[in-house]
Each structure stands twice: as structure tokens, then as C-alpha cells.
Design an enzyme around this catalytic site. Structure first.
Site, short mmCIF file in Angstrom:
data_model
loop_
_atom_site.label_atom_id
_atom_site.label_comp_id
_atom_site.label_asym_id
_atom_site.label_seq_id
_atom_site.Cartn_x
_atom_site.Cartn_y
_atom_site.Cartn_z
N HIS A 39 -3.95 4.49 5.29
CA HIS A 39 -4.21 3.24 6.03
C HIS A 39 -5.46 3.38 6.89
O HIS A 39 -6.28 2.46 6.99
CB HIS A 39 -3.03 2.92 6.96
CG HIS A 39 -1.72 2.71 6.29
ND1 HIS A 39 -0.67 3.58 6.44
CD2 HIS A 39 -1.28 1.73 5.47
CE1 HIS A 39 0.37 3.13 5.76
NE2 HIS A 39 0.03 2.01 5.15
N GLY A 149 -5.71 -0.59 -0.65
CA GLY A 149 -5.79 0.73 -1.26
C GLY A 149 -5.54 0.69 -2.77
O GLY A 149 -4.71 -0.08 -3.25
#
Ligand code: AMP
Length: 281
Positions: A39, A149
Site C-alpha cells: 500500500h 496494485g
């Protein structure tokens, strides 16, 4: 400095209006919290590309097809805020369930095709939950760029599709998967692994890397699949949801490598579902 935490849409909009008026660009990083280096890499990418960075933390009930998974999902808000401190995020948006889904909420966004396979086939309703919350976050934050991601590669493709289809004026940026030293893809769910399971977990990426090498040398999935599955199960995984080679753009099934091919896997280890994917060419 710890970034201010905003819990209401009104407060968020008041802040973004000021930034917009000053002509500043906004980057958003949607997360479900329990932040790790994966993250943080997205937040850094946003920091480098945009004047203002918003990290959102919302454990979205609509994308959980299993009530136990939702209940057990790690929640670590204070720690998350501290981890974001060094990156210089401008705002952490942590809306409540009622703020996101007020009484009477009746809309579902569904992306056809891309959601039929992989996690879409094994987690019914999951991508409808993702596809419903993501445009809300895009519209709420009025961001110019959104950072996702490649760890959740199918999600990234679904988000790209819906942003295009709904004409949402936002650039969707894909960022590489961040891994532990032993190759395990970082995931909030790794926190749920026991010490014993944590030792077994990297085998999934290990087997996928070996498969990728063989596929690059001309082997087919038909030829190598059984042995790979056996290795994963022998390492202690309980069940494999999928282990497939697919086109990285339309996610169609492949048997042999070609440009933009990717290997995708999801497997259960002592009650925890791990997913991973890697580029093959
Ligand atoms: P999540 O909190 O799991 O919903 O993930 C929020 C965002 O972080 C998504 O865009 C994920 O793809 C991304 N993400 C999760 N794990 C990683 C990782 N290991 N490397 C890079 N991005 C990740």
C-alpha cells in the site's frame, strides 16, 4: 505529521474544493487498511505524481462474499495513519458504512466479461462490490489519478474498464507487486497466517516462478500444470481455486506463453485465501 483523518463526505468535499480552486492535482489510493509496504508503494507513487494525495481506508462489506472473512479482516487504523506519516499524505479518508451506503442505497455496478473468471468465478459478487465502491471513491475524491496494485491484477483491469466505460475522468495507474524477502506477495491477509503457515506460504510464488520459466522456454500449461498443483498441495496448501495462464489485457485463457501473458493463482492455506500473479513474457 500524521495526516488529518476525514470521516464524512461533506468534509472531504470541502477540502478537495480548496485544492481544486488552487489548481492542484489530486491522487487517490483506495485501500481496506491494515497497510503494508505494498500500500505504501502506491501512496509514494501518488505522492510523486500529484500535488495532493488522499488514501482511503474502507473495509467494503459489499466485496466480501464470506461473512467470516469480513469479520476477521484486520483493522489497524491508528497504525495505518502512523505508517503514512513519512510519505506526506495530505488526507486519510475513513468513511463509515452509513456514509458510503446510506439507507435506501440501491445501485450496483457490474462489469461484464472480465469478472466471469478467476476471482470472479470463485468469489461470487466480489467484483460487483469492487465496481460499486470504486467509482464512488473516484467521484467523492474528484481525483485526477488513482493508484492500484498489480497484486490484484484482475481488479486493476476491472477498474480500468469501468473508468473507461463510465467516462470517469481519471487515470488509473497500475503499480508493481511488492513482496516479502522470501517472495510472498504482501497482503493484509498475511497477518492472519499462523507462524507455521507463514513458512509454507512462499511456495505459491516459488512454484509460479518455476512455471513462468518453463512457459518461457516453450512448455505448455497442459504439460506442467499437474506437477505444479501437486507441489503447492504437498507444501501444505489445502485447495487451489485456480492456477491459470491468461492474457494480461482481456484475461482470456491461454495454454502457452505470448507477449503480455500472466500466470494467476489463488489457493487456500489453513483457512486463508492467498492470491498472486506474475508476468510470463
Ligand atoms: P487492499 O487494501 O487489499 O484492498 O489493497 C488496496 C490496494 O493496494 C489495491 O490496489 C491492491 O492491489 C494494492 N496492494 C495490495 N497488496 C499489494 C502489494 N503486495 N503490492 C502492491 N500493491 C498492493
Amino acid at each position: 505529521m500524521i495526516a488529518p483523518i476525514e470521516r464524512t463526505l461533506t468534509g472531504l468535499r470541502a477540502q478537495t474544493a480548496v485544492w481544486r480552486k488552487a489548481g492542484e492535482t489530486i491522487g487517490v489510493v483506495p485501500t481496506m487498511g491494515a497497510l503494508h509496504q505494498g500500500h505504501l508503494s502506491l501512496a509514494r507513487a501518488a505522492r510523486a505524481a500529484c500535488d495532493r494525495v488522499i488514501v482511503t481506508i474502507f473495509v467494503n462489506p459489499k466485496q466480501f462474499n464470506n461473512p467470516d472473512d469480513l469479520e476477521n479482516y484486520p483493522r489497524t487504523e491508528e497504525e495505518d495513519a502512523r505508517k503514512l506519516e513519512s510519505i506526506g499524505v495530505d488526507l486519510i479518508y475513513v468513511p463509515s458504512g452509513d456514509e458510503m451506503y446510506p439507507s435506501g442505497f440501491a445501485t450496483t455496478v457490474h462489469v461484464d466479461g472480465l469478472t466471469d473468471m478467476l476471482c470472479g468465478a470463485t468469489r461470487p459478487g466480489h467484483f460487483d462490490g469492487v465496481a460499486t465502491i470504486v467509482p464512488k471513491l473516484f467521484l467523492q475524491t474528484s481525483a485526477d489519478q488513482a493508484f492500484f496494485g498489480e497484486k490484484d491484477y484482475q481488479q486493476l483491469q476491472v477498474v480500468r474498464r469501468l473508468a473507461r466505460d463510465l467516462d470517469i475522468p481519471i487515470d488509473v495507474i497500475g503499480c508493481p507487486t511488492i513482496r516479502e524477502e522470501d517472495g510472498l506477495a504482501m497482503s493484509s491477509r498475511n497477518l492472519l497466517l499462523s507462524d507455521r503457515s507463514r513458512i509454507k506460504a512462499p511456495v505459491l510464488a516459488e512454484v509460479m516462478n518455476d512455471m513462468a520459466e518453463r512457459l518461457k522456454s516453450g512448455a505448455t500449461m497442459t504439460a506442467i500444470q499437474d506437477e505444479a498443483r501437486t507441489r503447492i498441495l504437498a507444501a501444505g496448501f489445502n485447495e487451489i481455486d485456480y492456477l491459470e495462464l491468461r492474457d494480461g489485457s482481456d484475461l482470456s485463457l491461454l495454454d502457452a506463453a505470448k507477449p503480455d501473458a500472466r500466470l494467476f493463482a489463488a489457493a487456500w492455506l489453513a483457512g486463508v485465501r492467498l492470491i498472486d500473479n506474475i508476468a510470463v513474457e
